[in-house]
Enzyme design. Structure first.
Site: not given
Ligand code: SAJ
Length: 435
Positions: A19, A38, A43, A90, A270, A341
């Site tokens: 995102v 981050d 990264k 989250t 999601c 994920r």
């Protein structure tokens, strides 16, 4: 790069994942000075070298902008920003309770490195009430007043990992957004900022809670529709009706129908997660979302259902699943991404191993998790295959190739193989709701 009249506005993005990184690139592309923060130093180093830490077409096409992001794992950069956007994960725990730790730590970093009057935008998916009941108390504890010392807004992320302007037409630069804020000034400021980087409508919601509710509603809508066709798949399999053909037939109706397709399960960060936000939040307020819960149960049952299909095929072939080499073709949760994920592949592998199968994993996007160096090696090592992820790179495989390598049975977990040709070659075939 187009100069933006607000060039003096400095933006910080916390969380440079699927995102945050496209958002940071888009914000640079529109002429802002951008700090990317981050915790993951690897990264940060990659981005500083102009390399993307993960495969994403939107980023691949704007690689030259990566080094223009002031990427850092030093939180003091946040003090330099007028706008701070939080894009941290989250997730939910094993009981599907939302885990807000990453979000709370991000807000605590903002407070520790605050600049007076910053606009703080939360893009992470949260359920209704989190901004006012979890995040604002953190600012209050630091004696910071909303609407004066800081402005809080919520603009739920709406990215489509793995799909880009070419293949799907949507990416961070052209997806409409909703925004809710705690103050009028915060709402206006956030709306103007997003309108300056996104070529699509930005809708101001009546409250921050309404904006929080939009995202969980959008994704719960998708989850229940997938559960509907997954349940149809199980039912039609018993009536020898090909559910994919029926959905394609129903989809010819030009209104009031939105095609979703059955599969080996629902993955990603999601869709399988967000409904639990709504379920949990509503439970705290005395309401039980029976419908959302049963949709989640149906979707969660699909990996085991897929393995049962494979078990049935091996029984038909009088091949004991125990020690049979079953190839899992594709590991990521959806095509053309390298994201594991909540991937159904993980549960399918678990189920296969519980049954004693010898699992051969293969995903060209995730070589580190593969047990084969390439497709040929994978097919050679496998007796039967569960097709889990229809990466574009797999679409060129001809049914004859499976025959050539002696594949005896295929469960098509994404209903995207040519079942008639496969069956004609004498290979046992089951799809999800099709045979
Ligand atoms: N899936 C099905 N059947 C379907 C659609 C998806 O089984 O008909 C499975 C996929 O294989 C995957 C999972 O569900 O395992 C999620 O798929 P997805 O296409 O929804 O992909 P996501 O998780 O990347 O969802 C994102 C979401 N975007 C945001 O949350 C901002 C979702 O709202 C979008 O609809 C989706 O992208 C999209 O359309 O690409």
């Amino acid at each position: 790069m187009q100069k933006n009249k607000k060039y003096s506005k400095v933006v910080a993005v916390i969380g440079l994942g699927y995102v945050g990184l496209p958002l940071a690139i888009r914000t640079v592309e529109k002429g802002y000075k951008v700090f990317g923060f981050d915790l993951d130093k690897k990264k940060i180093q990659a981005i500083q070298k102009g390399q993307s830490p993960f495969k994403e077409e939107f980023i691949e096409k704007r690689k030259s902008l990566l080094s223009k992001i002031n990427a850092s794992s030093d939180p003091t950069v946040l003090q330099k920003a007028d706008i701070v956007i939080v894009c941290v994960p989250t997730p939910v725990d094993e009981k599907f309770y939302p885990i807000f730790k990453p979000l709370i730590s991000a807000v605590e970093l903002i407070i520790k490195n605050k600049k007076a009057g910053q606009l703080i935008v939360i893009e992470s998916t949260i359920n209704p009430g989190v901004c006012e009941e979890v995040l604002m108390p953190l600012f209050q504890k630091a004696k910071l007043i909303e609407g004066k010392d800081y402005f809080l807004a919520h603009c739920p992320e709406r990215i489509n990992p793995g799909k880009d302007a070419i293949s799907h037409g949507y990416n961070v630069s052209n997806i409409a957004r909703v925004i809710g804020a705690s103050s009028k000034k915060g709402l206006l400021w956030a709306k103007n900022f997003y309108q300056s980087i996104i070529d699509a409508p930005i809708k101001a919601m009546g409250s921050i809670k309404e904006a929080e509710a939009c995202k969980v509603v959008e994704n719960s809508f998708r989850d229940i529709n997938i559960a509907f066709v997954n349940e149809l798949a199980k039912s039609f399999a018993k009536m020898d009706i090909d559910v994919k053909n029926v959905i394609e037939g129903a989809a010819t109706k030009p209104f009031a129908f939105m095609a979703h397709y059955p599969s080996r399960g629902v993955g990603g960060h999601c869709i399988p997660v967000d409904p639990y936000y709504l379920i949990e939040r509503a439970k705290q307020n005395g309401f039980d979302h029976k419908f959302l819960r049963s949709a989640r149960e149906i979707n969660n049952s699909m990996p085991a259902y897929t393995v049962e299909l494979m078990h049935d095929l091996l029984n038909e072939l009088k091949l004991p699943i125990k020690s049979t080499a079953v190839g899992v073709m594709g590991l990521s949760y959806k095509a053309n991404v390298d994201d594991l994920r909540e991937s159904p592949a993980v549960k399918i592998i678990e189920e296969l191993e519980n049954k004693g199968a010898r699992v051969i994993r293969f995903d060209p996007f995730i070589p580190s998790m593969s047990d084969a160096k390439n497709l040929e090696d994978f097919l050679k090592k496998s007796t039967a295959i569960i097709f889990v992820t229809n990466h574009k790179v797999f679409s060129a495989i001809k049914p004859q190739t499976f025959k050539k390598f002696g594949i005896r049975a295929i469960v098509d977990g994404v209903n995207s193989l040519d079942k008639e040709k496969i069956k004609k070659l004498g290979i046992k075939y089951r799809g999800i709701g099709r045979r």
